[in-house]
Scaffold this active site. Structure first.
Site, PDB file in Angstrom:
ATOM      1  CE  LYS A 133      -4.458   1.086   0.486  1.00  0.00           C
ATOM      2  NZ  LYS A 133      -5.618   0.339  -0.060  1.00  0.00           N
ATOM      3  N   GLY A 143     -25.621   2.813  -0.519  1.00  0.00           N
ATOM      4  CA  GLY A 143     -24.731   3.443  -1.503  1.00  0.00           C
ATOM      5  C   GLY A 143     -25.147   3.087  -2.922  1.00  0.00           C
ATOM      6  N   GLY A 161     -23.243   4.105  -5.706  1.00  0.00           N
ATOM      7  CA  GLY A 161     -22.108   4.526  -6.519  1.00  0.00           C
ATOM      8  C   GLY A 161     -21.653   3.372  -7.388  1.00  0.00           C
ATOM      9  CG  ASN A 162     -17.635   1.373  -9.391  1.00  0.00           C
ATOM     10  OD1 ASN A 162     -17.311   0.279  -8.954  1.00  0.00           O
ATOM     11  ND2 ASN A 162     -17.461   1.699 -10.653  1.00  0.00           N
ATOM     12  CB  VAL A 163     -19.521  -1.032  -4.915  1.00  0.00           C
ATOM     13  CG1 VAL A 163     -19.819  -2.398  -4.358  1.00  0.00           C
ATOM     14  CG2 VAL A 163     -18.020  -0.852  -5.094  1.00  0.00           C
ATOM     15  N   GLY A 164     -22.488  -0.145  -5.511  1.00  0.00           N
ATOM     16  CA  GLY A 164     -23.919  -0.342  -5.257  1.00  0.00           C
ATOM     17  C   GLY A 164     -24.736  -0.514  -6.534  1.00  0.00           C
TER      18      GLY A 164
END
Ligand code: NAD
Length: 362
Positions: free
Chosen positions: A73, A175, A177-180
């Site tokens: 990371k 959510g 967004g992208n994932v939801g």
């Protein structure tokens, strides 16, 4: 500072650039399974200890995903709103370049997008320096929906492992967004009934089910799912208490806590977001018989897609690989779980894979 243990970290590199004032840290935790892979975040208050913890989490995530990557990371301590943002990314790239791409490959994370990935790869002078690049640079962008697809698939495989059918099960998703959005798209497509979806403005709850296409249109045109028209609008926190079969926390960390865990009614909690609750809170759900699909199992579609990007594979092949890996890993975790502790089983599998790779490397 976080102590070293049998797994790592192998390298902790702290860097400073006098010209921009950029301070950064790159942690390569363990490379037994492959080169270190993990996102590069830009936050004004990131600490070395935090990055060490995040790098270790990537060691387990990549091992559990069963991709040939170790854990790593990067954290860049810098104001992400500064006009000097790109200069800071380029300065960081110059400081860490001797590790790239043989020991570390970056990816997007907090406050870094395909734009920063493009600048990083350009500064290193090698497209292999990062994943999450723009499609024009050979990237497989998040917009393809690998993570949301993986969450939906992990949920379906787990439901079927329990001898049940996803068809007709009710779902609430935090959510949009992208994932939801992609989780909703695939779960709806497989017959689940999405009854609630939230964004920062609130929850739209319709017991008769929400239509994916119509909700996407509302979000695009009106900016929030709460403007949808059908059903009820509730405050964001009410989502976690709804009487649904499946709950998907898919936006923020620590949304299920000691304060509201008693009110969760879902029988399955599929963790799309990273760390939506602590292990202690998860254990309270597990003790009540709730199936928790841990974050590093359920949301691994993104890291699997990153691996496909480094292999130069296209979108079709990427979805095939995500399908195979998420299906196998979910079945493996479900089969190994004792006392309903899915996280312990997942971690055990990840540790076994890393230990085996370390032994092979001597
Ligand atoms: P995103 O920025 O695309 O979407 C986040 C969504 O959360 C938005 O719809 C926003 O309105 C909503 N939101 C913000 N505050 C909220 C609130 N108080 N209540 C309800 N909703 C709220 O982010 P994303 O890429 O979809 O990521 C979501 C989560 O998934 C994060 O925890 C992220 O770390 C994790 N994750 C993402 C990926 C990926 O590939 N995108 C991979 C692994 C994990």
């Amino acid at each position: 500072m976080r102590a070293k243990d049998e797994f790592g970290p192998e390298y902790v590199l702290e860097v400073f650039d006098a010209k921009t004032g950029m301070q950064g840290v790159m942690v390569i935790d363990n490379t037994a399974c492959g080169l270190g892979k993990g996102g590069m975040r830009m936050v004004p208050d990131v600490t070395t200890e935090e990055v060490m913890g995040l790098a270790r989490a990537m060691t387990w995530k990549n091992a559990l995903a069963d991709i040939p990557f170790g854990g790593a990371k990067s954290g860049i301590k810098f104001n992400p709103k500064s006009p000097q943002k790109e200069a800071a990314i380029r300065a960081f790239a110059d400081k860490v370049r001797k590790f790239i791409p043989d020991l570390y490959i970056a990816g997007p994370d907090m406050n870094t997008t395909e734009k920063e990935m493009a600048a990083f790869a350009d500064q290193i002078g090698n497209k292999m320096a990062t994943t999450g690049k723009p499609a024009s640079m050979g990237g497989l962008p998040h917009e393809l929906g690998s993570t949301g697809y993986g969450v939906a698939l992990c949920t379906r495989v787990a439901v079927e492992f329990q001898g049940k059918r996803l068809d007709g099960m009710t779902v609430a998703i935090e959510g949009f967004g992208n994932v939801g959005t992609f989780a909703m798209k695939f779960l709806s497509g497989w017959g689940a009934k999405i009854v609630a979806v939230s964004d920062s403005r609130g929850v739209i709850y319709d017991e008769n089910g929400l239509d994916y296409g119509a909700l996407m249109k509302t979000k695009a045109e009106r900016g929030t799912v709460t403007a949808h028209g059908s059903g009820k609008v509730l405050p964001p926190a009410e989502l976690f208490k709804l009487p649904v079969d499946i709950l998907i926390p898919g936006a923020r960390p620590n949304v299920i806590t000691d304060a509201n865990v008693g009110e969760v009614k879902a029988k399955i909690v599929s963790e799309a977001a990273n760390i939506p609750m602590t292990y202690e809170v998860e254990k309270k759900l597990m003790a009540r018989g709730v199936l928790v699909l841990p974050d590093f199992l359920a949301n691994a579609g993104g890291v699997i897609s990153s691996y496909c990007e480094t292999m130069g594979w296209d979108e079709k092949k990427m979805f095939e690989v995500v399908t195979e890996k998420i299906t196998n890993n979910t079945k493996l975790v479900m089969g190994r779980t004792k006392d309903n502790d899915t996280r312990a089983a997942a971690l055990e599998i990840a540790k076994e894979r890393v230990r085996k790779a370390m032994a092979k490397r001597g």
